[in-house]
Design a protein around this motif. Structure first.
Motif, PDB file in Angstrom:
ATOM      1  N   SER A  76       0.691  -1.224   0.072  1.00  0.00           N
ATOM      2  CA  SER A  76      -0.178  -0.161   0.042  1.00  0.00           C
ATOM      3  C   SER A  76       0.937   1.506  -0.028  1.00  0.00           C
ATOM      4  N   GLU A  77       1.777   1.221   0.855  1.00  0.00           N
ATOM      5  CA  GLU A  77       2.811   2.469   0.935  1.00  0.00           C
ATOM      6  C   GLU A  77       3.324   2.540  -0.448  1.00  0.00           C
TER       7      GLU A  77
ATOM      8  N   ARG B 132      -1.651  10.041   5.775  1.00  0.00           N
ATOM      9  CA  ARG B 132      -2.249   8.720   5.553  1.00  0.00           C
ATOM     10  C   ARG B 132      -1.140   7.635   5.628  1.00  0.00           C
ATOM     11  N   ILE B 133      -0.325   7.905   4.657  1.00  0.00           N
ATOM     12  CA  ILE B 133       1.006   6.824   4.541  1.00  0.00           C
ATOM     13  C   ILE B 133       1.561   6.488   5.871  1.00  0.00           C
ATOM     14  N   ALA B 134       1.610   7.726   6.818  1.00  0.00           N
ATOM     15  CA  ALA B 134       2.192   7.257   8.206  1.00  0.00           C
ATOM     16  C   ALA B 134       1.401   6.598   8.817  1.00  0.00           C
ATOM     17  N   THR B 135       0.079   6.648   8.701  1.00  0.00           N
ATOM     18  CA  THR B 135      -0.913   5.760   9.403  1.00  0.00           C
ATOM     19  C   THR B 135      -0.778   4.419   8.955  1.00  0.00           C
ATOM     20  N   ILE B 136      -0.658   4.126   7.634  1.00  0.00           N
ATOM     21  CA  ILE B 136      -0.352   2.745   7.107  1.00  0.00           C
ATOM     22  C   ILE B 136       0.920   2.199   7.414  1.00  0.00           C
ATOM     23  N   ASP B 137       1.943   3.104   7.717  1.00  0.00           N
ATOM     24  CA  ASP B 137       3.286   2.445   8.262  1.00  0.00           C
ATOM     25  C   ASP B 137       3.372   2.169   9.677  1.00  0.00           C
TER      26      ASP B 137
END
Length: 147
Positions: free
Chosen positions: A24-25, A40-45
């Motif tokens: 996803s990232e 949003r990417i930080a949340t996925i991370d």
């Protein structure tokens, strides 16, 4: 027996979460992104990090606990050591992207931020190493690599 099954299930779910998060990232990254997208990417991370910690904790429990195979099965297998080294390497490679996402997710949500090419390359390296680990796990499960 039930505890071992639950631990192995949690181990697999963690692996799927790690793969899903990294893919996803990688798919969401663009050369220039708004801070809200980076957040949003930080949340996925963050999901990736939690899954990695869960995988590590469960993996150590399966290795050193009294569940399933004896610890010597893993300890005396060089492929297991390669697998652990790859996992640690992936963790080390993920430090810079994680710090970048956290730092750059703050501020004006509509501000554009240039994404360094190193972030993309590190994610790709993580994915490459991650996709080698199941091969090693399959070899190890067949007893290959024991010394």
């Amino acid at each position: 027996m039930t505890t071992e099954i639950l631990l192995r299930y949690l181990h697999f779910i963690s692996i799927f979460a790690i793969v899903g998060s990294l893919v996803s990232e990688h798919l969401l990254l663009k050369p220039t992104m708004m801070r809200k997208e980076i957040k949003r990417i930080a949340t996925i991370d963050g999901v990736y990090g939690m899954a990695a910690l869960t995988l590590l904790a469960v993996g150590l429990t399966l290795w050193l606990g009294e569940y399933g195979k004896p610890s010597g099965f893993y300890t005396h297998n060089f492929i297991f050591h390669i697998k652990i080294t790859l996992f640690a390497t992936i963790g080390i490679l993920s430090i810079y992207p994680t710090v970048f996402f956290i730092k750059n997710g703050k501020g004006d949500p509509e501000e554009a931020v240039s994404i360094p090419k190193a972030i993309v390359m590190l994610l790709r390296m993580e994915l490459l190493l991650l996709f080698i680990i199941p091969l090693l796990a399959g070899l190890m499960a067949r007893g290959i690599g024991s010394f």
